[in-house]
Design a protein around this motif. Structure first.
Motif, PDB file in Angstrom:
ATOM      1  N   UNK A  67       0.369  -1.404   0.254  1.00  0.00           N
ATOM      2  CA  UNK A  67       0.125   0.129  -0.230  1.00  0.00           C
ATOM      3  C   UNK A  67       1.010   1.560   0.152  1.00  0.00           C
ATOM      4  N   UNK A  68       1.919   1.062   0.273  1.00  0.00           N
ATOM      5  CA  UNK A  68       3.187   2.607  -0.063  1.00  0.00           C
ATOM      6  C   UNK A  68       4.057   2.210  -0.470  1.00  0.00           C
ATOM      7  N   UNK A  69       3.898   1.057  -1.040  1.00  0.00           N
ATOM      8  CA  UNK A  69       5.626   0.969  -1.773  1.00  0.00           C
ATOM      9  C   UNK A  69       6.116   1.825  -3.044  1.00  0.00           C
ATOM     10  N   UNK A  70       4.939   1.847  -3.693  1.00  0.00           N
ATOM     11  CA  UNK A  70       4.899   2.953  -4.394  1.00  0.00           C
ATOM     12  C   UNK A  70       5.909   4.550  -4.225  1.00  0.00           C
ATOM     13  N   UNK A  71       5.956   4.742  -2.941  1.00  0.00           N
ATOM     14  CA  UNK A  71       6.326   5.580  -2.323  1.00  0.00           C
ATOM     15  C   UNK A  71       8.012   5.742  -1.838  1.00  0.00           C
ATOM     16  N   UNK A  72       7.893   4.531  -2.089  1.00  0.00           N
ATOM     17  CA  UNK A  72       9.289   3.539  -1.192  1.00  0.00           C
ATOM     18  C   UNK A  72      11.013   3.938  -2.102  1.00  0.00           C
ATOM     19  N   UNK A  73      11.524   3.972  -1.352  1.00  0.00           N
ATOM     20  CA  UNK A  73      12.569   3.775  -1.886  1.00  0.00           C
ATOM     21  C   UNK A  73      14.134   3.284  -1.010  1.00  0.00           C
ATOM     22  N   UNK A  74      15.093   3.083  -1.074  1.00  0.00           N
ATOM     23  CA  UNK A  74      16.164   2.475  -0.816  1.00  0.00           C
ATOM     24  C   UNK A  74      17.531   2.796  -0.337  1.00  0.00           C
ATOM     25  N   UNK A  75      18.312   3.457   0.276  1.00  0.00           N
ATOM     26  CA  UNK A  75      19.527   3.473   0.249  1.00  0.00           C
ATOM     27  C   UNK A  75      20.433   2.705  -0.185  1.00  0.00           C
ATOM     28  N   UNK A  76      20.852   3.184  -2.214  1.00  0.00           N
ATOM     29  CA  UNK A  76      21.589   2.514  -1.956  1.00  0.00           C
ATOM     30  C   UNK A  76      22.669   1.590  -1.768  1.00  0.00           C
ATOM     31  N   UNK A  77      24.057   2.386  -1.196  1.00  0.00           N
ATOM     32  CA  UNK A  77      24.886   1.947  -0.164  1.00  0.00           C
ATOM     33  C   UNK A  77      24.464   0.538   0.731  1.00  0.00           C
ATOM     34  N   UNK A  78      23.355   0.861   1.406  1.00  0.00           N
ATOM     35  CA  UNK A  78      23.226  -0.265   2.635  1.00  0.00           C
ATOM     36  C   UNK A  78      22.637  -1.188   1.414  1.00  0.00           C
ATOM     37  N   UNK A  79      22.088  -0.854   1.039  1.00  0.00           N
ATOM     38  CA  UNK A  79      21.552  -1.977  -0.071  1.00  0.00           C
ATOM     39  C   UNK A  79      22.113  -2.892   0.094  1.00  0.00           C
ATOM     40  N   UNK A  80      23.337  -2.400  -0.994  1.00  0.00           N
ATOM     41  CA  UNK A  80      25.005  -3.431  -0.626  1.00  0.00           C
ATOM     42  C   UNK A  80      24.958  -3.807   0.581  1.00  0.00           C
TER      43      UNK A  80
END
Length: 118
Positions: A67-80
């Motif tokens: 329901x909120x995924x469209x507004x989601x982002x993730x830290x590029x560095x931390x994802x790695x």
């Protein structure tokens, strides 16, 4: 009208962190459901680990996440750093790297966003 940046920092270990995640997603949904509000939902640090878990349709909070995924982002560095960069990309969640590989909290503050961390 409110501008809110909900930042999920809680990792996937333990009941307490699950509670922090759910509270963060519920807060994000409250802003997302108000057409006059602006929302940024950011998975940062260990919080990036939630994305592949929440993508699973059998996860208890999959629908809330969706329901909120469209507004989601993730830290590029931390994802790695937390080993979920491929899963985040596969989920279609934008990876942001405005500040040396990390989200720019300062730019959100400059744009009058309230920063709410979970």
């Amino acid at each position: 009208m409110a501008n809110a940046a909900v930042v999920i920092l809680a990792g996937t270990d333990g009941h307490t962190n699950l509670g922090r995640l759910v509270n963060g997603l519920e807060a994000a949904k409250e802003f997302a459901d108000n057409d006059e509000d602006e929302l940024e939902l950011i998975f940062d640090g260990a919080g990036t680990q939630w994305i592949p878990e929440l993508e699973a349709e059998d996860h208890d909070y999959h629908d809330l996440y969706q329901s909120v995924k469209a507004d989601a982002s993730a830290c590029d560095y931390c994802s790695g750093a937390f080993g979920v960069d491929e899963a985040v990309a596969d989920a279609g969640v934008v990876q942001i790297d405005d500040n040396d590989g990390h989200p720019s909290i300062r730019s959100l503050v400059d744009d009058d966003y309230e920063i709410i961390t979970f």
